[in-house]
Design a protein around this motif. Structure first.
Motif, mmCIF file in Angstrom:
data_model
loop_
_atom_site.group_PDB
_atom_site.id
_atom_site.type_symbol
_atom_site.label_atom_id
_atom_site.label_comp_id
_atom_site.label_asym_id
_atom_site.label_seq_id
_atom_site.Cartn_x
_atom_site.Cartn_y
_atom_site.Cartn_z
ATOM 1 N N ILE A 91 0.848 -1.190 0.000
ATOM 2 C CA ILE A 91 0.000 0.000 0.000
ATOM 3 C C ILE A 91 0.881 1.236 0.000
ATOM 4 C CG2 ILE A 91 -1.699 1.322 1.319
ATOM 5 C CD1 ILE A 91 -2.682 -1.395 2.391
ATOM 6 N N ARG A 92 0.625 2.103 -0.967
ATOM 7 C CA ARG A 92 1.232 3.434 -0.934
ATOM 8 C C ARG A 92 0.259 4.326 -0.195
ATOM 9 N NH1 ARG A 92 2.509 6.711 -4.904
ATOM 10 N NH2 ARG A 92 0.501 6.306 -5.861
ATOM 11 N N ALA A 93 0.783 5.119 0.746
ATOM 12 C CA ALA A 93 -0.086 5.988 1.537
ATOM 13 C C ALA A 93 0.560 7.362 1.695
ATOM 14 C CB ALA A 93 -0.351 5.376 2.906
ATOM 15 N N ARG A 94 -0.279 8.392 1.686
ATOM 16 C CA ARG A 94 0.183 9.753 1.959
ATOM 17 C C ARG A 94 0.173 9.926 3.474
ATOM 18 N NH1 ARG A 94 -3.372 12.282 -0.677
ATOM 19 N NH2 ARG A 94 -2.162 12.454 -2.566
ATOM 20 N N VAL A 95 1.347 10.199 4.022
ATOM 21 C CA VAL A 95 1.502 10.342 5.465
ATOM 22 C C VAL A 95 1.804 11.806 5.765
ATOM 23 C CG1 VAL A 95 2.743 9.567 7.517
ATOM 24 C CG2 VAL A 95 2.370 7.980 5.609
ATOM 25 N N SER A 96 1.015 12.398 6.639
ATOM 26 C CA SER A 96 1.242 13.787 7.032
ATOM 27 C C SER A 96 1.276 13.862 8.549
ATOM 28 C CB SER A 96 0.149 14.693 6.461
ATOM 29 O OG SER A 96 -1.116 14.262 6.891
ATOM 30 N N GLY A 97 2.078 14.797 9.047
ATOM 31 C CA GLY A 97 2.192 14.957 10.496
ATOM 32 C C GLY A 97 3.315 15.910 10.838
ATOM 33 N N ASP A 98 3.789 15.816 12.063
ATOM 34 C CA ASP A 98 4.847 16.691 12.571
ATOM 35 C C ASP A 98 6.214 16.063 12.329
ATOM 36 O OD1 ASP A 98 2.852 18.379 13.451
ATOM 37 O OD2 ASP A 98 2.891 17.636 15.502
ATOM 38 N N PHE A 99 6.649 16.031 11.067
ATOM 39 C CA PHE A 99 7.963 15.518 10.717
ATOM 40 C C PHE A 99 8.448 16.238 9.460
ATOM 41 C CE2 PHE A 99 4.856 12.697 8.757
ATOM 42 C CZ PHE A 99 5.290 12.625 7.435
ATOM 43 N N PRO A 100 9.771 16.368 9.292
ATOM 44 C CA PRO A 100 10.311 17.044 8.106
ATOM 45 C C PRO A 100 9.865 16.336 6.831
ATOM 46 C CG PRO A 100 12.038 16.669 9.733
ATOM 47 C CD PRO A 100 10.815 15.917 10.203
ATOM 48 N N GLY A 101 9.500 17.115 5.825
ATOM 49 C CA GLY A 101 9.085 16.550 4.554
ATOM 50 C C GLY A 101 7.619 16.179 4.481
ATOM 51 N N SER A 102 6.855 16.492 5.520
ATOM 52 C CA SER A 102 5.432 16.168 5.525
ATOM 53 C C SER A 102 4.697 17.061 4.532
ATOM 54 C CB SER A 102 4.857 16.377 6.917
ATOM 55 O OG SER A 102 3.469 16.161 6.925
ATOM 56 N N PRO A 103 3.769 16.508 3.763
ATOM 57 C CA PRO A 103 3.414 15.102 3.669
ATOM 58 C C PRO A 103 4.390 14.338 2.783
ATOM 59 C CG PRO A 103 2.043 16.347 2.169
ATOM 60 C CD PRO A 103 2.920 17.346 2.902
ATOM 61 N N ALA A 104 4.429 13.027 2.992
ATOM 62 C CA ALA A 104 5.289 12.142 2.217
ATOM 63 C C ALA A 104 4.475 10.922 1.805
ATOM 64 C CB ALA A 104 6.485 11.711 3.053
ATOM 65 N N VAL A 105 4.850 10.334 0.675
ATOM 66 C CA VAL A 105 4.221 9.092 0.256
ATOM 67 C C VAL A 105 5.155 7.952 0.659
ATOM 68 C CG1 VAL A 105 3.398 7.703 -1.682
ATOM 69 C CG2 VAL A 105 2.930 10.163 -1.621
ATOM 70 N N LEU A 106 4.657 7.067 1.509
ATOM 71 C CA LEU A 106 5.434 5.931 1.996
ATOM 72 C C LEU A 106 4.791 4.633 1.514
ATOM 73 C CD1 LEU A 106 6.055 7.020 5.711
ATOM 74 C CD2 LEU A 106 7.548 7.342 3.735
ATOM 75 N N THR A 107 5.606 3.589 1.493
ATOM 76 C CA THR A 107 5.131 2.271 1.101
ATOM 77 C C THR A 107 5.045 1.385 2.334
ATOM 78 O OG1 THR A 107 6.140 2.494 -1.072
ATOM 79 C CG2 THR A 107 5.588 0.266 -0.366
ATOM 80 N N PHE A 108 3.900 0.749 2.515
ATOM 81 C CA PHE A 108 3.637 -0.163 3.618
ATOM 82 C C PHE A 108 3.461 -1.549 3.012
ATOM 83 C CE2 PHE A 108 2.413 4.008 4.910
ATOM 84 C CZ PHE A 108 2.582 4.073 6.285
ATOM 85 N N THR A 109 4.367 -2.467 3.325
ATOM 86 C CA THR A 109 4.312 -3.820 2.783
ATOM 87 C C THR A 109 3.899 -4.761 3.907
ATOM 88 O OG1 THR A 109 6.035 -3.255 1.179
ATOM 89 C CG2 THR A 109 5.599 -5.606 1.547
ATOM 90 N N PHE A 110 2.690 -5.317 3.776
ATOM 91 C CA PHE A 110 2.097 -6.165 4.805
ATOM 92 C C PHE A 110 2.138 -7.627 4.401
ATOM 93 C CE2 PHE A 110 -0.080 -2.107 5.378
ATOM 94 C CZ PHE A 110 -0.231 -1.995 6.753
ATOM 95 N N GLY A 111 2.551 -8.489 5.327
ATOM 96 C CA GLY A 111 2.335 -9.921 5.205
ATOM 97 C C GLY A 111 1.123 -10.261 6.040
ATOM 98 N N LEU A 112 0.270 -11.121 5.512
ATOM 99 C CA LEU A 112 -0.959 -11.497 6.210
ATOM 100 C C LEU A 112 -1.061 -13.006 6.313
ATOM 101 C CD1 LEU A 112 -3.478 -9.138 4.367
ATOM 102 C CD2 LEU A 112 -2.538 -8.802 6.651
ATOM 103 N N ALA A 113 -1.650 -13.462 7.398
ATOM 104 C CA ALA A 113 -2.023 -14.867 7.556
ATOM 105 C C ALA A 113 -3.387 -14.857 8.230
ATOM 106 C CB ALA A 113 -1.014 -15.632 8.398
ATOM 107 N N GLY A 114 -4.391 -15.330 7.506
ATOM 108 C CA GLY A 114 -5.744 -15.279 8.042
ATOM 109 C C GLY A 114 -6.163 -13.848 8.263
ATOM 110 N N ASP A 115 -6.593 -13.536 9.474
ATOM 111 C CA ASP A 115 -7.058 -12.187 9.789
ATOM 112 C C ASP A 115 -6.056 -11.401 10.619
ATOM 113 O OD1 ASP A 115 -7.279 -13.606 12.125
ATOM 114 O OD2 ASP A 115 -9.310 -12.939 12.602
ATOM 115 N N ARG A 116 -4.760 -11.728 10.464
ATOM 116 C CA ARG A 116 -3.723 -11.038 11.242
ATOM 117 C C ARG A 116 -2.573 -10.577 10.351
ATOM 118 N NH1 ARG A 116 -3.761 -12.917 16.775
ATOM 119 N NH2 ARG A 116 -5.916 -12.726 17.416
ATOM 120 N N ILE A 117 -1.931 -9.510 10.766
ATOM 121 C CA ILE A 117 -0.713 -9.023 10.113
ATOM 122 C C ILE A 117 0.448 -9.817 10.694
ATOM 123 C CG2 ILE A 117 0.823 -7.040 9.801
ATOM 124 C CD1 ILE A 117 -1.755 -5.274 10.283
#
Length: 106
Positions: free
Chosen positions: A74-100
């Motif tokens: 998932i690519r997500a736009r992340v905004s908050g109190d950090f340098p470079g906000s907002p930034a687009v970050l990549t979140f790579t999730f492994g899943l098994a059943g209904d859990r990360i």
């Protein structure tokens, strides 16, 4: 975009009221790789999440979802109190059943 339930919990949870639901979205042996650190297990992951939310006051808005080598990316736009906000970050999730099972943020 329809996200798998544990990933939806990851992106929609708000501290402190959703801390237990957030931790429950992770498998007992789950790992999170973020900012050069590895956090293991739901309790450590919950503590990392709460500290990061308090420090950066960030929000992440999912932009798109792809399946790459059996991982939910998932690519997500992340905004908050950090340098470079907002930034687009990549979140790579492994899943098994209904859990990360693993998450890498980059």
């Amino acid at each position: 975009m329809k996200l798998p339930a544990p990933i939806q919990t990851y992106f929609s949870a708000e501290p402190p009221q959703d801390a237990e639901a957030f931790a429950a979205a992770f498998a007992p042996e789950a790992t999170v790789h973020d900012e050069g650190h590895i956090h293991r297990g739901p309790d450590e992951i919950r503590a990392w999440w709460q500290a990061a939310r308090a420090k950066y006051r960030h929000r992440a808005e999912p932009l798109d979802l792809t399946d790459t080598a059996g991982k939910a990316v998932i690519r997500a736009r992340v905004s908050g109190d950090f340098p470079g906000s907002p930034a687009v970050l990549t979140f790579t999730f492994g899943l098994a059943g209904d859990r990360i099972t693993d998450l890498e943020i980059g």
